[in-house]
Design an enzyme around this catalytic site. Structure first.
Site, PDB file in Angstrom:
ATOM      1  N   TRP A 182     -86.364 -52.250 -11.572  1.00  0.00           N
ATOM      2  CA  TRP A 182     -85.454 -53.344 -11.230  1.00  0.00           C
ATOM      3  C   TRP A 182     -85.384 -54.290 -12.419  1.00  0.00           C
ATOM      4  CZ3 TRP A 182     -86.651 -58.646 -11.019  1.00  0.00           C
ATOM      5  CH2 TRP A 182     -85.534 -59.456 -10.728  1.00  0.00           C
ATOM      6  N   GLU A 238     -83.576 -49.934  -8.098  1.00  0.00           N
ATOM      7  CA  GLU A 238     -83.332 -50.956  -7.069  1.00  0.00           C
ATOM      8  C   GLU A 238     -82.079 -51.744  -7.433  1.00  0.00           C
ATOM      9  OE1 GLU A 238     -86.374 -53.992  -6.829  1.00  0.00           O
ATOM     10  OE2 GLU A 238     -85.692 -54.698  -4.872  1.00  0.00           O
ATOM     11  N   LYS A 248     -79.102 -54.828  -6.791  1.00  0.00           N
ATOM     12  CA  LYS A 248     -79.103 -56.240  -6.378  1.00  0.00           C
ATOM     13  C   LYS A 248     -77.718 -56.827  -6.553  1.00  0.00           C
ATOM     14  CE  LYS A 248     -81.651 -60.508  -7.034  1.00  0.00           C
ATOM     15  NZ  LYS A 248     -83.006 -61.038  -7.116  1.00  0.00           N
ATOM     16  N   ASP A 300     -83.539 -53.090  -1.150  1.00  0.00           N
ATOM     17  CA  ASP A 300     -84.284 -54.294  -0.778  1.00  0.00           C
ATOM     18  C   ASP A 300     -83.346 -55.063   0.152  1.00  0.00           C
ATOM     19  OD1 ASP A 300     -84.853 -57.164  -0.937  1.00  0.00           O
ATOM     20  OD2 ASP A 300     -86.267 -56.710  -2.543  1.00  0.00           O
ATOM     21  N   HIS A 350     -80.989 -57.894  -0.923  1.00  0.00           N
ATOM     22  CA  HIS A 350     -80.098 -57.679  -2.064  1.00  0.00           C
ATOM     23  C   HIS A 350     -78.675 -57.305  -1.710  1.00  0.00           C
ATOM     24  CE1 HIS A 350     -83.581 -57.009  -5.143  1.00  0.00           C
ATOM     25  NE2 HIS A 350     -83.715 -58.109  -4.427  1.00  0.00           N
ATOM     26  N   HIS A 391     -87.700 -51.989   0.030  1.00  0.00           N
ATOM     27  CA  HIS A 391     -88.459 -53.231  -0.091  1.00  0.00           C
ATOM     28  C   HIS A 391     -88.111 -54.027   1.159  1.00  0.00           C
ATOM     29  CE1 HIS A 391     -89.342 -53.754  -4.672  1.00  0.00           C
ATOM     30  NE2 HIS A 391     -90.071 -52.808  -4.106  1.00  0.00           N
ATOM     31  N   ASP A 419     -81.352 -64.179  -1.514  1.00  0.00           N
ATOM     32  CA  ASP A 419     -82.523 -63.312  -1.648  1.00  0.00           C
ATOM     33  C   ASP A 419     -83.778 -64.179  -1.808  1.00  0.00           C
ATOM     34  OD1 ASP A 419     -84.125 -61.090  -2.088  1.00  0.00           O
ATOM     35  OD2 ASP A 419     -83.765 -61.121  -4.250  1.00  0.00           O
ATOM     36  N   ASP A 461     -86.680 -64.116  -0.332  1.00  0.00           N
ATOM     37  CA  ASP A 461     -87.994 -63.473  -0.208  1.00  0.00           C
ATOM     38  C   ASP A 461     -88.948 -64.234   0.707  1.00  0.00           C
ATOM     39  OD1 ASP A 461     -87.866 -60.977  -1.796  1.00  0.00           O
ATOM     40  OD2 ASP A 461     -87.323 -62.344  -3.405  1.00  0.00           O
ATOM     41  N   ASP A 497     -91.849 -56.866  -0.038  1.00  0.00           N
ATOM     42  CA  ASP A 497     -91.476 -57.671  -1.211  1.00  0.00           C
ATOM     43  C   ASP A 497     -91.078 -59.078  -0.765  1.00  0.00           C
ATOM     44  OD1 ASP A 497     -90.754 -58.595  -3.673  1.00  0.00           O
ATOM     45  OD2 ASP A 497     -88.944 -57.386  -3.868  1.00  0.00           O
TER      46      ASP A 497
HETATM   47  C1  RNT Z   1     -86.182 -58.955  -7.186  1.00  0.00           C
HETATM   48  C2  RNT Z   1     -86.553 -57.615  -6.683  1.00  0.00           C
HETATM   49  C3  RNT Z   1     -87.858 -57.054  -7.196  1.00  0.00           C
HETATM   50  C4  RNT Z   1     -88.960 -58.093  -7.300  1.00  0.00           C
HETATM   51  C5  RNT Z   1     -90.339 -57.524  -7.531  1.00  0.00           C
HETATM   52  C6  RNT Z   1     -91.312 -58.564  -7.933  1.00  0.00           C
HETATM   53  O1  RNT Z   1     -85.103 -59.498  -6.574  1.00  0.00           O
HETATM   54  O2  RNT Z   1     -86.551 -57.606  -5.292  1.00  0.00           O
HETATM   55  O3  RNT Z   1     -88.231 -55.976  -6.432  1.00  0.00           O
HETATM   56  O4  RNT Z   1     -89.009 -58.912  -6.186  1.00  0.00           O
HETATM   57  O5  RNT Z   1     -90.278 -56.482  -8.421  1.00  0.00           O
HETATM   58 ZN    ZN Z   2     -87.353 -55.959  -4.277  1.00  0.00          ZN
END
Ligand code: RNT
Ligand code: ZN
Length: 418
Positions: A181, A222, A224, A257, A260, A284, A292, A294, A325
């Site tokens: 990523w 990954e 986004k 993820d 994303h 994720h 995003d 988290d 994640d």
């Molecule tokens: C970032 C991605 C990625 C990170 C990690 C730390 O938006 O989700 O996966 O969060 O690699």
């Molecule tokens: Zn991620």
């Protein structure tokens, strides 16, 4: 109500909770190391800014500042979570002997030997991530940079990470999911959208030329949609990443993820869409609030729906690689880590004690009235008793019994870490 009474309630629906608990106990879920130190890592100045469009917010005391502290914290979390865990490491968590610092492009397996020992002592597998952010060689682009020197540096980093992933897989006897990523993108309307993506594509091609055994190392791409500071454009968009994986099926797999995508897009719905084409995918699991962000994973509708899809698409047999994640620096980090991991276990167990075959039959018969009624009735089955029994069998605290332990540990750690 006792566990046996709850079990009987599920049996009346044709569900054997024993089978569900046994199945869940064998599924590896990757616990991300980066919740413990706010994604800082140990390979560069810990006070450098977190870049790449991701952000931790909050100043809760007690962040792990050294590998030792992070390992101690991880042990607390592992002791509070049921189920089989893997450790998810980032390249920035390399551990150097004094005077042996190495830049990201020259990392070696030996820089992860202490993590291998940690995993071996706890019978954990490991996943891995190249770290394409929080580093002076982000210009700010990495693999898609127009600067060839920058690109070459990050390609070397990616290749070094493949070698490290192969080492982790071999040492720990489990496959290693290695996730690519980057936060590459632009804040405002780009003048060239194709160029960065072509360079990104070529760079990933170069990384994946590094030899590895695809049965053991699972490189992922990954996607986004946007990040902080890269609102207008990301090189690794949804289509880019999915198509890269689709056209390189013998070398890598797609990673989704759930933070994303646009807010009304659901990863739960994308899982079966991807599994119609890919033998393996990676996830994720996180919780986005408006962006995003988290946030810590909850036992909310989308987490349950994601887990239902994993279970009923057969994902627990290995086709879906599950990782977490999220990172919250505004609350106790051990509690954040633990509650998120336990919630994913809960959602998976919930999915495993759902009578999918019976519900599917209703759908296939076109009996949508019964389907709606049954799905709603299932929500009030005594799931709490099944979960509590699952925790007891794993010898971890039940709900209501673990926060005190976190507080005790926090009390000790506060004295050491200020
Ligand atoms: C970032 C991605 C990625 C990170 C990690 C730390 O938006 O989700 O996966 O969060 O690699
Ligand atoms: Zn991620």
């Amino acid at each position: 109500m006792s566990f046996e009474e709850a079990k009987a309630k599920y049996r009346a629906w044709g569900v054997d909770v024993e089978t569900g608990m046994d199945r869940l106990g064998k599924v590896p879920v990757a616990l991300h190391c980066w919740q413990g130190d706010d994604v800082r890592g140990f390979d560069t100045d810990p006070d450098k800014p977190l870049t790449g469009g991701i952000q931790t917010t909050g100043n809760y005391p007690g962040r792990a500042r050294t590998p030792q502290e992070l390992m101690e914290d991880l042990d607390q979390v592992l002791a509070l979570c049921p189920g089989t865990k893997k450790l998810n490491l980032h390249a920035s968590y390399a551990i150097f002997q004094p005077g042996q610092w190495a830049d990201r492009d020259s990392l070696e397996p030996k820089h992860f030997q202490e993590w291998v020992n940690f995993c071996k002592e706890r019978s954990l597998g490991a996943d891995f991530n190249p770290t394409f952010f929080s580093h002076e060689k982000c210009d700010p682009l990495t693999l898609s940079s127009p600067n060839q020197e920058t690109r070459r540096f990050w390609i070397r980093h990616g290749r070094a990470c493949i070698r490290i992933s192969q080492y982790l897989a071999e040492e720990l006897g489990q496959e290693c999911v290695m996730n690519i990523w980057t936060g590459d993108g632009f804040k405002d309307i780009p003048a060239d959208r194709l160029g960065p993506r072509q360079r990104y594509r070529e760079s990933i091609d170069e990384i994946l030329k590094e030899p590895y055994d695809f049965r053991k190392v699972k490189p992922c791409v990954e996607s986004k949609v946007f990040g902080i500071g890269v609102e207008a454009y990301t090189a690794g968009s949804g289509e880019f990443s999915l198509l890269y994986a689709a056209m390189n099926r013998d070398k890598c797999i797609p990673l989704m993820d759930n933070g994303h995508y646009h807010p009304t897009e659901m990863v739960s719905d994308k899982i079966p869409a991807l599994l119609a084409f890919f033998p393996e995918i990676a996830l994720h699991i996180t919780r986005p609030i408006r962006w995003d962000s988290d946030h810590v994973v909850l036992l909310d509708d989308e987490t349950k729906e994601i887990c239902k899809e994993i279970v009923r698409c057969g994902g627990l047999e290995g086709s879906v690689k599950i990782a977490l994640d999220y990172f919250d620096a505004s609350i106790n980090r051990i509690a954040a880590w633990t509650v998120g991991f336990r919630n994913v276990q809960k959602a998976l167990l919930w999915a495993l004690v759902t009578p999918h075959q019976a519900l599917k039959a209703l759908q296939d018969q076109g009996d949508f009235t019964s389907l709606l009624v049954r799905q709603e009735e299932l929500k009030t089955l005594p799931f709490g008793e099944i979960w509590a029994e699952y925790c007891r069998r794993w010898k971890v605290p039940e709900d209501g019994q673990w926060l005190e332990r976190v507080r005790e540990y926090e009390h000790i750690v506060r004295k050491e870490r200020g």
